[in-house]
Structure formats: structure tokens, C-alpha cells
Design an enzyme around this catalytic site. Sequence first.
Site, PDB file in Angstrom:
ATOM      1  N   ASP A   1      -1.065  -6.285  -0.514  1.00  0.00           N
ATOM      2  CA  ASP A   1      -1.293  -5.611   0.768  1.00  0.00           C
ATOM      3  C   ASP A   1      -2.771  -5.254   0.898  1.00  0.00           C
ATOM      4  O   ASP A   1      -3.360  -4.698  -0.037  1.00  0.00           O
ATOM      5  CB  ASP A   1      -0.485  -4.312   0.770  1.00  0.00           C
ATOM      6  CG  ASP A   1       0.265  -4.087   2.049  1.00  0.00           C
ATOM      7  OD1 ASP A   1       0.114  -4.883   2.992  1.00  0.00           O
ATOM      8  OD2 ASP A   1       1.028  -3.099   2.105  1.00  0.00           O
TER       9      ASP A   1
ATOM     10  N   LYS B   1      -1.187  -9.481   2.719  1.00  0.00           N
ATOM     11  CA  LYS B   1      -0.506  -8.997   3.920  1.00  0.00           C
ATOM     12  C   LYS B   1      -1.418  -8.014   4.628  1.00  0.00           C
ATOM     13  O   LYS B   1      -2.127  -7.251   3.979  1.00  0.00           O
ATOM     14  CB  LYS B   1       0.808  -8.309   3.552  1.00  0.00           C
ATOM     15  CG  LYS B   1       1.530  -7.675   4.744  1.00  0.00           C
ATOM     16  CD  LYS B   1       2.922  -7.218   4.411  1.00  0.00           C
ATOM     17  CE  LYS B   1       3.050  -5.819   3.891  1.00  0.00           C
ATOM     18  NZ  LYS B   1       2.452  -4.775   4.742  1.00  0.00           N
TER      19      LYS B   1
ATOM     20  N   GLU C   1      -1.553  -5.310   8.237  1.00  0.00           N
ATOM     21  CA  GLU C   1      -0.728  -4.642   9.242  1.00  0.00           C
ATOM     22  C   GLU C   1      -1.277  -4.832  10.646  1.00  0.00           C
ATOM     23  O   GLU C   1      -2.493  -4.917  10.847  1.00  0.00           O
ATOM     24  CB  GLU C   1      -0.643  -3.133   8.942  1.00  0.00           C
ATOM     25  CG  GLU C   1       0.173  -2.810   7.720  1.00  0.00           C
ATOM     26  CD  GLU C   1       0.476  -1.318   7.590  1.00  0.00           C
ATOM     27  OE1 GLU C   1       0.194  -0.533   8.527  1.00  0.00           O
ATOM     28  OE2 GLU C   1       1.001  -0.947   6.525  1.00  0.00           O
TER      29      GLU C   1
ATOM     30  N   ASP D   1       0.841  -1.197   0.000  1.00  0.00           N
ATOM     31  CA  ASP D   1       0.000   0.000   0.000  1.00  0.00           C
ATOM     32  C   ASP D   1       0.878   1.249   0.000  1.00  0.00           C
ATOM     33  O   ASP D   1       0.377   2.374  -0.102  1.00  0.00           O
ATOM     34  CB  ASP D   1      -0.997  -0.004   1.158  1.00  0.00           C
ATOM     35  CG  ASP D   1      -0.324   0.080   2.511  1.00  0.00           C
ATOM     36  OD1 ASP D   1       0.915  -0.051   2.579  1.00  0.00           O
ATOM     37  OD2 ASP D   1      -1.048   0.268   3.507  1.00  0.00           O
ATOM     38  N   SER D   2       2.210   1.047   0.050  1.00  0.00           N
ATOM     39  CA  SER D   2       3.135   2.159  -0.191  1.00  0.00           C
ATOM     40  C   SER D   2       2.909   2.734  -1.586  1.00  0.00           C
ATOM     41  O   SER D   2       3.385   3.833  -1.889  1.00  0.00           O
ATOM     42  CB  SER D   2       4.591   1.706  -0.023  1.00  0.00           C
ATOM     43  OG  SER D   2       4.829   0.520  -0.761  1.00  0.00           O
TER      44      SER D   2
ATOM     45  N   GLU E   1       9.095  -4.074  10.752  1.00  0.00           N
ATOM     46  CA  GLU E   1       9.525  -2.783  10.190  1.00  0.00           C
ATOM     47  C   GLU E   1      10.026  -1.838  11.275  1.00  0.00           C
ATOM     48  O   GLU E   1       9.345  -1.602  12.283  1.00  0.00           O
ATOM     49  CB  GLU E   1       8.362  -2.124   9.420  1.00  0.00           C
ATOM     50  CG  GLU E   1       8.764  -0.761   8.849  1.00  0.00           C
ATOM     51  CD  GLU E   1       7.848  -0.224   7.758  1.00  0.00           C
ATOM     52  OE1 GLU E   1       6.909  -0.933   7.343  1.00  0.00           O
ATOM     53  OE2 GLU E   1       8.091   0.916   7.314  1.00  0.00           O
TER      54      GLU E   1
HETATM   55  O1  KIV Z   1       3.512  -1.160   1.703  1.00  0.00           O
HETATM   56  C1  KIV Z   1       4.680  -1.554   1.726  1.00  0.00           C
HETATM   57  O2  KIV Z   1       5.491  -1.269   0.822  1.00  0.00           O
HETATM   58  C2  KIV Z   1       5.104  -2.373   2.847  1.00  0.00           C
HETATM   59  C3  KIV Z   1       6.556  -2.715   2.947  1.00  0.00           C
HETATM   60  C4  KIV Z   1       7.318  -1.569   3.429  1.00  0.00           C
HETATM   61  C5  KIV Z   1       6.785  -3.925   3.778  1.00  0.00           C
HETATM   62  O3  KIV Z   1       4.314  -2.716   3.662  1.00  0.00           O
END
Ligand code: KIV
Length: 303
Positions: free
Chosen positions: A106, A136, A138, A67-68, A206
Site C-alpha cells: 500500500d 495499491k 487510494e 497502511d492499516s 470498500e
Molecule cells: O490498508 C488496508 O488494510 C486496506 C484494505 C482494507 C483493503 O487498504
Amino acid sequence: MSSHPSARPTNQSSVQIPHDPGRLPMTLPLLAEKKRLGDPIVMVTAYDYPSARAAEAAGVDLVLVGDSAATTVLGYSATTPVRLEDMLVLAAAARRGLRTPLLIGDLPFGSYEISDEQAIATAVRMVQEAGCDAVKLEGGGGTSVQRALAIVEAGIPVMGHVGLTPQTATALGGHRAQGRNAEQALAVAHDAVALQQAGCFSVVLEAIPAAVTATLMSQMEIPVIGIGAGPATDGQVLVFHDLLGIRDGLGPRFVKRYANLQEEMNAGVLAYAEDVRARRYPGPEHTYKIDPAEVAELHTLLG
Ligand code: KIV
């Protein structure tokens, strides 16, 4: 057939990807085996077809459509605004560029917190519509652990993410390292172990001190992937745009920059703009030819 000579094939599943034909697709048992053997696991983010192709060509093990994307490709200042629909488009594009890495999608903010049903429905869309192999999420608190358990029980592999969790960075006091005293470090350890017990196949740590990671690793049976968590993890992940310098500024302390592509892109577009303005582009080599007799006939036809 296309009327445009340089048009690319449109069949999205028949792309030609440079790859080692002998490399096997990554699976969860192979990933666990890498941990057992102490073979470092390589993970990188990707958000589209070209970044996925770069990951494929490098032979990485895991690709995360993070989600970055909110900040790296969509221009937001935080990860929270990115929507599930955005993530599905980006993940599907990355999927088309990949053959061997395990693709992890994510779950964006707001797409899994409300209920187990919502979390499962979101994870199913990531698999069904975008072709992700796993998802994934969080956080290691009660809600995230419960959601991870629900998704795993629905048959979709889940990667956890603890320490600095950008979706809830405001509540954590900003984008800063976590676990910097014994009590907070214990909380990170509890979160990681809880996700492991919920059935996560792996967890991302992280931004925590390297010594905390080193201590925590003795508790972890699943592969641990670090980002700003030191060298003791089973693998490392970096954000594609950070490691290639497709951004303004250097980024977090833990980033190692392997290229300066933003500078190269700026210079390339500037050179093109200057060529157009100076009428240096296009040159004869960039133009299509026609028999002069045909041109003469065209003149006649046009009167
Ligand atoms: O969203 C992302 O890029 C991440 C990584 C930094 C692990 O969660």
C-alpha cells in the site's frame, strides 16, 4: 555457529515455510483467469513474517501490506501517520514469509499525491527495497487515476481502491459506507472504471452497499476485491487483525471474526506472569544441564 542452542538461522532467504509445493506463484494472468472462471479470489493483509506465513499456509492469492498497519500494529488511531519507511520495513518482513501469493504494498498517505515522479519513486522503493510485486493506492479522482497511470507506465502493476478510502476519510465524512444514494454510487462507479482505464490490474471496493457493487460489476473487466461491498465481487479482503480478533472491539460491520487471538494472547502473557511470580517457571525441563564435576570445579575456581 551460534553459541545459543535455540538461535534461529539468520539467512533471511532460507526460511522453511509450510506450503503446498505444487502451488504456483500468483501472477497477473492467473488472477485474470480466476476472474474469468468465477473462482473466488482470496486476499488478506499481512504486516510481518508470522502473518505472512499464515497467509502462505492458507494458500491465499493476494497479500496486502496495508497502511492499516498504522492502526493494527503501530497503534495510531488513523492510517495517515504511517510513513513510507515504516511500510518498507513491514513489507520486507512480509516478503520473507511468502512464496506464492502476489504481494501488494500500500502506498501510504503523502507518498504519491504530490507528483507522478513522487508516485513512481515510491512504487519503485516498494518493489526494489521491500520486494513487492505490485502497489495499491487510494482514490479514484483525477490525481489518483493520473498517479496510477504513471506507475503502470513505469512498469509496476497497480491496484486501485475506491468507496471508503481511509486516508481521506475525514473528507468523506468519517469511516462510513459510501455510495448510499444513486449520485454517490455513480461517482464510485466512475472512479472504479477510471482506474480500470488507467491500467490498474484490480480494484478494491470498500464499504459500499451490496446492490451498488452488484450493479457496478457489469462495468468491471479487471478483478474486483471487496471489503464491506457484498458478495458480488470477484474476491474478498479482510484485515488480518480484524478476522483473527487481534484488536479491542468488534471492528466494522463487515468483519467476520474467525478467532479471538487478543484474548488468547492476554491470557497467555498473564499465565506466564503468574508462573514467574509464583516461581513455577522455569521448571527443570526449561534448564540446561551440566556435569556436577564441572560445577564443583567452578566452585573451586571461584574460591
Ligand atoms: O490498508 C488496508 O488494510 C486496506 C484494505 C482494507 C483493503 O487498504
